[in-house]
Design a protein around this motif. Sequence first.
Motif, PDB file in Angstrom:
ATOM      1  N   LYS A 119       0.757  -1.093  -0.198  1.00 37.96           N
ATOM      2  CA  LYS A 119      -0.026  -0.076   0.068  1.00 37.96           C
ATOM      3  C   LYS A 119       0.861   1.247  -0.046  1.00 37.96           C
ATOM      4  O   LYS A 119       1.898   1.229   0.699  1.00 37.96           O
ATOM      5  N   ARG A 120       0.557   2.267  -0.885  1.00 44.82           N
ATOM      6  CA  ARG A 120       1.358   3.493  -1.074  1.00 44.82           C
ATOM      7  C   ARG A 120       0.848   4.567  -0.417  1.00 44.82           C
ATOM      8  O   ARG A 120      -0.358   4.772  -0.534  1.00 44.82           O
ATOM      9  N   ASN A 121       1.584   5.417   0.289  1.00 48.06           N
ATOM     10  CA  ASN A 121       1.006   6.570   0.909  1.00 48.06           C
ATOM     11  C   ASN A 121       1.737   7.644   0.049  1.00 48.06           C
ATOM     12  O   ASN A 121       2.802   7.722  -0.144  1.00 48.06           O
ATOM     13  N   TYR A 122       0.785   8.683  -0.045  1.00 47.11           N
ATOM     14  CA  TYR A 122       0.986  10.022  -0.949  1.00 47.11           C
ATOM     15  C   TYR A 122       1.085  11.141  -0.048  1.00 47.11           C
ATOM     16  O   TYR A 122       0.283  11.249   0.910  1.00 47.11           O
ATOM     17  N   THR A 123       1.879  12.013  -0.274  1.00 45.44           N
ATOM     18  CA  THR A 123       1.862  13.247   0.393  1.00 45.44           C
ATOM     19  C   THR A 123       0.849  14.166  -0.151  1.00 45.44           C
ATOM     20  O   THR A 123       0.482  13.889  -1.362  1.00 45.44           O
ATOM     21  N   PRO A 124       0.279  15.052   0.551  1.00 44.36           N
ATOM     22  CA  PRO A 124      -0.651  16.062  -0.076  1.00 44.36           C
ATOM     23  C   PRO A 124      -0.210  16.673  -1.337  1.00 44.36           C
ATOM     24  O   PRO A 124      -1.046  16.861  -2.236  1.00 44.36           O
ATOM     25  N   GLN A 125       1.214  16.771  -1.401  1.00 37.63           N
ATOM     26  CA  GLN A 125       1.630  17.710  -2.728  1.00 37.63           C
ATOM     27  C   GLN A 125       1.403  16.492  -3.844  1.00 37.63           C
ATOM     28  O   GLN A 125       1.196  17.101  -4.930  1.00 37.63           O
ATOM     29  N   TYR A 130      -0.480  13.895  -4.211  1.00 37.86           N
ATOM     30  CA  TYR A 130      -1.989  13.925  -4.445  1.00 37.86           C
ATOM     31  C   TYR A 130      -2.374  15.125  -5.327  1.00 37.86           C
ATOM     32  O   TYR A 130      -3.124  14.826  -6.369  1.00 37.86           O
ATOM     33  N   LEU A 131      -2.217  16.309  -4.963  1.00 38.25           N
ATOM     34  CA  LEU A 131      -2.729  17.559  -5.654  1.00 38.25           C
ATOM     35  C   LEU A 131      -2.086  17.606  -7.273  1.00 38.25           C
ATOM     36  O   LEU A 131      -2.546  17.734  -7.916  1.00 38.25           O
ATOM     37  N   GLU A 132      -0.897  17.153  -7.234  1.00 37.64           N
ATOM     38  CA  GLU A 132      -0.211  16.871  -8.529  1.00 37.64           C
ATOM     39  C   GLU A 132      -0.874  15.851  -9.305  1.00 37.64           C
ATOM     40  O   GLU A 132      -1.350  16.114 -10.577  1.00 37.64           O
ATOM     41  N   LEU A 133      -1.056  14.844  -9.005  1.00 37.09           N
ATOM     42  CA  LEU A 133      -2.020  13.579  -9.708  1.00 37.09           C
ATOM     43  C   LEU A 133      -3.259  14.117 -10.085  1.00 37.09           C
ATOM     44  O   LEU A 133      -3.955  13.803 -10.862  1.00 37.09           O
ATOM     45  N   GLU A 134      -3.776  14.738  -9.133  1.00 36.09           N
ATOM     46  CA  GLU A 134      -5.275  15.373  -9.146  1.00 36.09           C
ATOM     47  C   GLU A 134      -5.449  16.313 -10.169  1.00 36.09           C
ATOM     48  O   GLU A 134      -6.547  16.162 -11.121  1.00 36.09           O
ATOM     49  N   GLY A 185      -3.268  10.483   3.231  1.00 40.03           N
ATOM     50  CA  GLY A 185      -1.916   9.513   2.757  1.00 40.03           C
ATOM     51  C   GLY A 185      -2.453   8.851   1.612  1.00 40.03           C
ATOM     52  O   GLY A 185      -1.685   8.166   0.824  1.00 40.03           O
ATOM     53  N   GLU A 186      -3.593   8.384   1.699  1.00 37.52           N
ATOM     54  CA  GLU A 186      -4.579   7.354   0.717  1.00 37.52           C
ATOM     55  C   GLU A 186      -5.135   8.090  -0.247  1.00 37.52           C
ATOM     56  O   GLU A 186      -5.863   9.305  -0.119  1.00 37.52           O
ATOM     57  N   ILE A 187      -5.058   7.738  -1.628  1.00 41.06           N
ATOM     58  CA  ILE A 187      -5.984   8.341  -2.562  1.00 41.06           C
ATOM     59  C   ILE A 187      -7.027   7.579  -2.874  1.00 41.06           C
ATOM     60  O   ILE A 187      -6.748   6.100  -3.207  1.00 41.06           O
ATOM     61  N   ILE A 188      -8.272   7.895  -2.792  1.00 45.99           N
ATOM     62  CA  ILE A 188      -9.597   6.868  -3.075  1.00 45.99           C
ATOM     63  C   ILE A 188     -10.394   7.682  -4.236  1.00 45.99           C
ATOM     64  O   ILE A 188     -10.736   8.707  -4.231  1.00 45.99           O
TER      65      ILE A 188
END
Length: 195
Positions: free
Chosen positions: A7-13, A15-19, A31-34
Amino acid sequence: MVLQTEKRNYTPQEYLELEDNAEYKNEYRDGEIIQMTGGTTNHNKIALNFCRKFPLTVQEQDYDIYIGDVKLSIPRYHIYTYPDVMVIKGKPIYEGIGTTIITNPLLIVEVLSNSTKNYDKTDKFKYYRSLADFQEYIMIDQYSFSVEQFAKQAEGQWIFKEYEGEEAVLILNSIDFQIALREIYERVNFELIEE
């Protein structure tokens, strides 16, 4: 043989870049993207009906209303989410330099679906309550004339009120506004099963 995936945890930054480049909306929870589920036509009609009837000025006070595509930041719990409807009194307070993430909703409306209603009524409401400006939470059932309202009375004290039936009238506590449930549910077809 069962493969275990890490399971990968993401930083808020991250996530925002991916989003920013995602084809669909995702929530971020500590840390989780759902991935968010898609809405139904009834869900959309209900949220739009509320927005369409809501006045942008009440007693000379300006309000902004946002529907579905503006992110809400909940710093205490490290969450980014997309409420169905948010109402802001005065001017929005943005996180960062853009205009896609706000931090100061006065009122949040969620249209309940079978897949999200338990989360909307429990953990999500807990997260929303951590926001300083948040005063009122409206949960609208998309399968029947039923609305639940929580209004903040004092720190840690929320009053619950329930509205049922087509002729019931939702009276907001934080804003001088009321709306009949028949207006909220205008053109909604309860016979459609969409989920």
